[in-house]
Design a protein around this motif. Structure first.
Motif, short mmCIF file in Angstrom:
data_model
loop_
_atom_site.label_atom_id
_atom_site.label_comp_id
_atom_site.label_asym_id
_atom_site.label_seq_id
_atom_site.Cartn_x
_atom_site.Cartn_y
_atom_site.Cartn_z
N ALA A 55 20.34 2.88 8.98
CA ALA A 55 20.03 3.09 7.56
C ALA A 55 19.58 1.80 6.86
O ALA A 55 18.78 1.85 5.93
CB ALA A 55 21.23 3.69 6.84
N ASP A 56 20.06 0.65 7.32
CA ASP A 56 19.71 -0.60 6.63
C ASP A 56 18.35 -1.16 7.03
O ASP A 56 17.97 -2.23 6.58
CB ASP A 56 20.80 -1.66 6.83
N THR A 57 17.60 -0.46 7.87
CA THR A 57 16.28 -0.94 8.26
C THR A 57 15.15 -0.24 7.50
O THR A 57 13.98 -0.49 7.78
CB THR A 57 16.03 -0.80 9.77
N VAL A 58 15.52 0.62 6.55
CA VAL A 58 14.52 1.25 5.67
C VAL A 58 15.04 1.21 4.24
O VAL A 58 16.23 1.09 3.99
CB VAL A 58 14.21 2.72 6.07
N ARG A 59 14.08 1.31 3.30
CA ARG A 59 14.46 1.40 1.89
C ARG A 59 13.55 2.43 1.23
O ARG A 59 12.38 2.58 1.62
CB ARG A 59 14.37 0.05 1.19
N PRO A 60 14.07 3.14 0.24
CA PRO A 60 13.23 4.11 -0.47
C PRO A 60 12.09 3.41 -1.21
O PRO A 60 12.23 2.27 -1.65
CB PRO A 60 14.18 4.75 -1.48
N LEU A 61 10.96 4.08 -1.33
CA LEU A 61 9.86 3.56 -2.15
C LEU A 61 10.13 3.86 -3.61
O LEU A 61 10.74 4.87 -3.94
CB LEU A 61 8.53 4.20 -1.74
N GLY A 62 9.65 3.00 -4.46
CA GLY A 62 9.85 3.17 -5.89
C GLY A 62 8.57 2.95 -6.66
O GLY A 62 7.51 2.64 -6.09
N GLU A 63 8.67 3.07 -7.95
CA GLU A 63 7.48 2.95 -8.81
C GLU A 63 6.89 1.54 -8.83
O GLU A 63 5.76 1.35 -9.26
CB GLU A 63 7.79 3.42 -10.22
N ARG A 64 7.63 0.54 -8.35
CA ARG A 64 7.12 -0.83 -8.32
C ARG A 64 6.52 -1.19 -6.97
O ARG A 64 6.11 -2.32 -6.75
CB ARG A 64 8.23 -1.82 -8.67
N ASP A 65 6.45 -0.22 -6.04
CA ASP A 65 5.86 -0.45 -4.72
C ASP A 65 4.38 -0.07 -4.73
O ASP A 65 3.99 0.90 -5.36
CB ASP A 65 6.57 0.38 -3.65
N VAL A 66 3.59 -0.85 -4.00
CA VAL A 66 2.17 -0.59 -3.84
C VAL A 66 1.92 -0.37 -2.35
O VAL A 66 2.36 -1.17 -1.51
CB VAL A 66 1.32 -1.78 -4.34
N LEU A 67 1.22 0.70 -2.00
CA LEU A 67 0.89 0.96 -0.59
C LEU A 67 -0.25 0.06 -0.17
O LEU A 67 -1.13 -0.29 -0.97
CB LEU A 67 0.54 2.42 -0.39
N HIS A 68 -0.27 -0.30 1.10
CA HIS A 68 -1.25 -1.25 1.64
C HIS A 68 -1.68 -0.75 3.01
O HIS A 68 -0.85 -0.25 3.77
CB HIS A 68 -0.59 -2.64 1.74
N ALA A 69 -2.94 -0.90 3.35
CA ALA A 69 -3.43 -0.50 4.67
C ALA A 69 -3.66 -1.73 5.54
O ALA A 69 -4.12 -2.76 5.07
CB ALA A 69 -4.72 0.29 4.53
N ARG A 70 -3.32 -1.61 6.82
CA ARG A 70 -3.60 -2.66 7.81
C ARG A 70 -3.97 -1.98 9.11
O ARG A 70 -3.59 -0.85 9.36
CB ARG A 70 -2.41 -3.59 7.99
#
Length: 74
Positions: A55-70
């Protein structure tokens, strides 16, 4: 703990799968407090990996997160 079908970001690299901290996946199963199963997709919607993670290797996304492509390594 994130909910099933929610988007999460990795908090640690998973080099054996070609995934990096910050990569976004979808929770497909929750193993109680022990961890989650997360599916990671490419930009075309294909599955890159399905991982059972603590569980500690992921975190929920929130409104301050920006998605990025690589690009994934070959």
């Amino acid at each position: 703990m994130p909910a099933e079908h929610s988007r999460v970001a990795l908090t640690k690299d998973c080099p054996e799968e070609g995934l990096s901290a910050g990569d976004v996946g979808t929770v497909v199963h929750i193993y109680g407090e022990r961890g989650v199963e997360v599916e990671f997709f490419n930009g075309a919607g294909g599955t890159v990996a399905v991982l059972s993670l603590p569980a500690d290797t992921v975190r929920p996304l929130g409104e301050r997160d920006v998605l990025h492509a690589r690009r994934l390594a070959a």
